[in-house]
Write a protein that holds these residues in place. Structure first.
Motif: not given
Length: 114
Positions: A41, A72-73, A76-77, A79-82, A84-85, A88
């Motif tokens: 992340d 992207h999925e 997210i799966s 835990g790399a939300n930043r 992925a954001k 997006a």
């Protein structure tokens, strides 16, 4: 009989070589690096990998698949939300048109008497 077997073996061999992936090994390594940075992340590491490999985000992210998931999925799966954001906006979304008249089934009817 030997001629038939030899001819069959040659045809099958030529078909298997034509079915192999036509991706450049260098490009494949670059995309693997991008997938690996999707596990973390860390935006600094992600941006550096993108710049070093000169990857066009608009062309790659709608098509990139890591371990059977879209990038992207995949991010997210793991835990790399930043990350992925960050990507997006480059993901193609689905658009549907809904008829508003069909959704208005539970509307209230007002009766006015004079």
């Amino acid at each position: 009989m030997k001629k038939v077997m030899t001819l069959t073996a040659l045809i099958l061999t030529s078909l298997t070589f034509n079915a192999s992936a036509a991706m450049d090994p260098k490009l494949e390594q670059k995309l693997i690096e991008v997938c690996k940075t999707g596990l973390t992340d860390n935006l600094y590491k992600f941006n550096r990998t993108m710049m070093e490999n000169k990857i066009n985000k608009r062309r790659i992210f709608p098509r990139l698949v890591c371990n059977g998931e879209s990038f992207h999925e995949f991010a997210i799966s793991n835990g790399a939300n930043r990350v992925a954001k960050k990507i997006a906006p480059f993901i193609q979304g689905a658009t549907s048109i809904t008829d508003l008249a069909m959704n208005n089934t539970s509307s209230q009817i007002l009766l006015v008497k004079f």
